[in-house]
Design a protein around this motif. Sequence first.
Motif, PDB file in Angstrom:
ATOM      1  N   ASP A  96      -7.066   0.576   1.836  1.00 36.99           N
ATOM      2  CA  ASP A  96      -7.463   1.795   2.536  1.00 36.99           C
ATOM      3  C   ASP A  96      -7.767   1.432   3.992  1.00 36.99           C
ATOM      4  O   ASP A  96      -8.767   0.775   4.286  1.00 36.99           O
ATOM      5  CB  ASP A  96      -8.699   2.399   1.864  1.00 36.99           C
ATOM      6  CG  ASP A  96      -9.136   3.712   2.507  1.00 36.99           C
ATOM      7  OD1 ASP A  96      -8.517   4.121   3.514  1.00 36.99           O
ATOM      8  OD2 ASP A  96     -10.110   4.318   2.017  1.00 36.99           O
ATOM      9  N   THR A 102       2.371   1.607  -3.391  1.00 31.84           N
ATOM     10  CA  THR A 102       1.349   2.024  -4.359  1.00 31.84           C
ATOM     11  C   THR A 102       1.083   3.516  -4.250  1.00 31.84           C
ATOM     12  O   THR A 102       1.059   4.241  -5.257  1.00 31.84           O
ATOM     13  CB  THR A 102       0.041   1.245  -4.122  1.00 31.84           C
ATOM     14  OG1 THR A 102       0.261  -0.134  -4.435  1.00 31.84           O
ATOM     15  CG2 THR A 102      -1.088   1.780  -4.987  1.00 31.84           C
ATOM     16  N   ASN A 103       0.886   3.993  -3.035  1.00 31.34           N
ATOM     17  CA  ASN A 103       0.610   5.419  -2.842  1.00 31.34           C
ATOM     18  C   ASN A 103       1.768   6.275  -3.330  1.00 31.34           C
ATOM     19  O   ASN A 103       1.573   7.315  -3.977  1.00 31.34           O
ATOM     20  CB  ASN A 103       0.330   5.711  -1.363  1.00 31.34           C
ATOM     21  CG  ASN A 103      -0.976   5.094  -0.899  1.00 31.34           C
ATOM     22  OD1 ASN A 103      -1.889   4.897  -1.702  1.00 31.34           O
ATOM     23  ND2 ASN A 103      -1.079   4.786   0.383  1.00 31.34           N
ATOM     24  N   GLU A 120      -6.514   9.376  -8.683  1.00 34.78           N
ATOM     25  CA  GLU A 120      -5.436   8.393  -8.772  1.00 34.78           C
ATOM     26  C   GLU A 120      -5.759   7.307  -9.797  1.00 34.78           C
ATOM     27  O   GLU A 120      -4.882   6.876 -10.561  1.00 34.78           O
ATOM     28  CB  GLU A 120      -5.196   7.770  -7.396  1.00 34.78           C
ATOM     29  CG  GLU A 120      -4.599   8.748  -6.397  1.00 34.78           C
ATOM     30  CD  GLU A 120      -4.498   8.168  -5.004  1.00 34.78           C
ATOM     31  OE1 GLU A 120      -3.712   8.698  -4.199  1.00 34.78           O
ATOM     32  OE2 GLU A 120      -5.206   7.181  -4.703  1.00 34.78           O
ATOM     33  N   THR A 144       0.825  -1.210   0.000  1.00 38.41           N
ATOM     34  CA  THR A 144       0.000   0.000   0.000  1.00 38.41           C
ATOM     35  C   THR A 144       0.855   1.254   0.000  1.00 38.41           C
ATOM     36  O   THR A 144       0.599   2.198  -0.762  1.00 38.41           O
ATOM     37  CB  THR A 144      -0.941  -0.002   1.215  1.00 38.41           C
ATOM     38  OG1 THR A 144      -1.842  -1.115   1.103  1.00 38.41           O
ATOM     39  CG2 THR A 144      -1.741   1.281   1.298  1.00 38.41           C
ATOM     40  N   CYS A 154      -7.719  -2.195  -5.411  1.00 37.75           N
ATOM     41  CA  CYS A 154      -8.015  -1.397  -4.218  1.00 37.75           C
ATOM     42  C   CYS A 154      -9.031  -2.110  -3.326  1.00 37.75           C
ATOM     43  O   CYS A 154      -9.951  -2.773  -3.820  1.00 37.75           O
ATOM     44  CB  CYS A 154      -8.587  -0.037  -4.613  1.00 37.75           C
ATOM     45  SG  CYS A 154      -7.631   0.872  -5.837  1.00 37.75           S
ATOM     46  N   SER A 197      -9.386   9.487  -4.748  1.00 40.42           N
ATOM     47  CA  SER A 197      -9.334   8.122  -5.258  1.00 40.42           C
ATOM     48  C   SER A 197      -9.545   8.085  -6.766  1.00 40.42           C
ATOM     49  O   SER A 197      -8.793   7.415  -7.501  1.00 40.42           O
ATOM     50  CB  SER A 197     -10.391   7.260  -4.560  1.00 40.42           C
ATOM     51  OG  SER A 197     -10.421   5.961  -5.094  1.00 40.42           O
ATOM     52  N   ASP A 252      -3.664  -1.482  -3.115  1.00 39.69           N
ATOM     53  CA  ASP A 252      -3.911  -0.309  -2.271  1.00 39.69           C
ATOM     54  C   ASP A 252      -5.000  -0.642  -1.256  1.00 39.69           C
ATOM     55  O   ASP A 252      -6.183  -0.724  -1.592  1.00 39.69           O
ATOM     56  CB  ASP A 252      -4.348   0.869  -3.147  1.00 39.69           C
ATOM     57  CG  ASP A 252      -4.497   2.165  -2.353  1.00 39.69           C
ATOM     58  OD1 ASP A 252      -4.136   2.175  -1.158  1.00 39.69           O
ATOM     59  OD2 ASP A 252      -4.987   3.155  -2.920  1.00 39.69           O
TER      60      ASP A 252
END
Length: 730
Positions: free
Chosen positions: A690, A64-65, A710, A61, A655, A707, A688
């Motif tokens: 959350d 990815t961010n 992205e 994650t 996600c 979101s 990803d």
Amino acid sequence: MKNKIFIITTFLSIFLQAQKINLASSVPVTEKRFGITIIDDYRNLEDLNNSSTNQWMKFQTDYTNSTLRKIPNWDNYLNLRTELDKKQGYSVSDLKITSNDKYFYLKRNAGEKTARVYYREGFAGKEELLYDPSNFVSTNAEKASNHHEFVINVISPSWDGSRLAISLSEKGKEISEVIIMEIKSKMVHPEIITQLNPSTIGGIKWLGDNSGFFYVYYPDVNVKSPLFAKNTQTVLHKIGEDPNKRNVIFSSLNNTNLKITKDEYPSILTYDPNDKYYIGILVDAEDFRKTFIIDKKDLLSGKKNWKPLYNKDSKVFFLRIVGNEIYFLSGLNSSNYKLCKTDLTNPNFNNPEVLVPEKKDEVIKGYSITKDGIYYNTTKNGVESKLYVLKDYKEIPIKLPFVSGNIDLSSKGTDFSDIWVKCSGWANAEQRYRYDLSTNTFTQENLAPILEYPEFKDVIVEEITVKSHDGTEVPLSLIYSKNLKRDGSAPVLMQCYGAFGESYYPFFAISYLSWASQGGIIAVPHVRGGGEKGEQWHVDGKKLKKPNSWKDLIACAEYLINKKYTSTKKIAVWGASAGGILVGRAITEKPDLFGAAIVESGVLNPLRVEKSGNGGTSIKEYGDPNDSIEFKGLLEMDAYQHIKKGVQYPAMLICAGINDPRVSPWQSSKFSAKALASSTSDKPILLDIDYEGGHGGDVTVLKRYTSLSEIFAFAFWQLGHPSYQPKEKR
């Protein structure tokens, strides 16, 4: 140009090396089911309490961010929406109108993260702020001390508008806490009702005297528990009573003779404060439900003498009661539905009075009963809406204010002439009209400003049909600039769902228009499994027939390539929840066709449906893993099981929300881990998670804008849009 290619390649190589070094540990489990050997390479990732699993998910994650934020112009959509929100000023949603003309609604001003509750007397009345969710203090001590951010997901006024129930949730969990407000004094009652989910199941149904309401209670709200969302109960709450001393009036424990299963949600329906009866339904994944009836006085006095009204085989849908008459849509021998009526005292659902027969090419979507007649709306292919009124048994077509892809009806009740029609389309902002039958006129009554968008003036909509693998005509919506050159160069973002009979009706999406204005094409294939072409369209895309769904999607993608809209590898396919089946199976069946895949909270491992989220209800849509035939259908639709080593898969952005109550996030983790270990392409596979989210709803506007920004940047990057590629270093 060579330097630019080198920089992009280097960027990807560094990225892929970091991911490959940190592959998830695999602890395979081998099972033999109905003569078939199943190897589950990453069963260990289902344990979300395992420290190594959590460490791997968090690494992925974080990476990815970091990667998404390095894409040039990643925040394009976020900035656009922020500017357009400022231009509009505010938006309004969830409007509720009582029979005495009191308006309740949610309103979010530009710059605000969440909507607040407002009220006015009549359409032209003075607006008053009723409630701000930032003032809410949860009953949970940990949440209260840390000032968790709540959003309002449901508002429900009492029949006379003197009271308002407000449902709030946080971190996408969907499980709500409800407060009750006195409108005149704006006093909030001290009791807070917990452990319910009115935004999904049952809603809040007020008593005729406005002294309380029914709601569906969740005994277990721990999403990691095997009993989560099981054995739910309908509770009657009276204002002022202790909310923790629940008066259960409809449940498997309370009504053992009704044989309510642990996976069914017993809920009560009410239509008018003066009705003599309550309707009880058992909610599950299917449209047609087992239904009961009871005298109001009996239920409120503690009796349990529910009587069967109809069962699933009667195929009754969209029930309304008016006096001693029952109105409903019937799917019995009518895939596109017919509008019917029967007598409440001696109902006959198999041979009712047919008010509007089934139409050949139009699906009856809904209806609203007024003093002047029955208004009903239809849809063709899910994208072309029409409006009619049935008056004195005569069908009268009504011309809409503009050609609409989707319309919705609302009224004040059978004692009033008031009827409102909301019209919208892919390129038309939703507008709300009051219709006057006597003059055949529409009058705009919008609660929020309707703006012109010069940024999107060149965007057009094309509705076509595409022949699928078996010759079936599949509707396909295309949104793009009229200046688009049909030379195969356009990046396509294809969004799809195709499950539970849910239709993908046209709506005004600035996100779609934004993509189209940048030279791309939005494609919405209305695949089988949805309801765009009636009940049979749904049946032909569920359980053993589920392959039709992703084969319809593939056919639409190949059509766009053949007609030079785009090219191979220039298509990104995007799906959420059950749409994950389509996306996952499309890219595992035709990996060379797509350039990218985006899955949000996706069903990617349906073979394990029993162990994931609301698996009990999903079994009725996907299939039962304990049934030898349906097991094979589940295996066929399981994208995780179809990942093969040595295949060049497209780029992926997977996600999920850690608090997702419907689809467990380990489905996304397992799929990502296996894809990372198996793919031989140079394309990124991003996971990803959350840690502040759930299934995608009940989040702040800023969170959703971010979101989407992205997602769009990732898709444009992978499909080669020049504005989203790494720049040359000089």
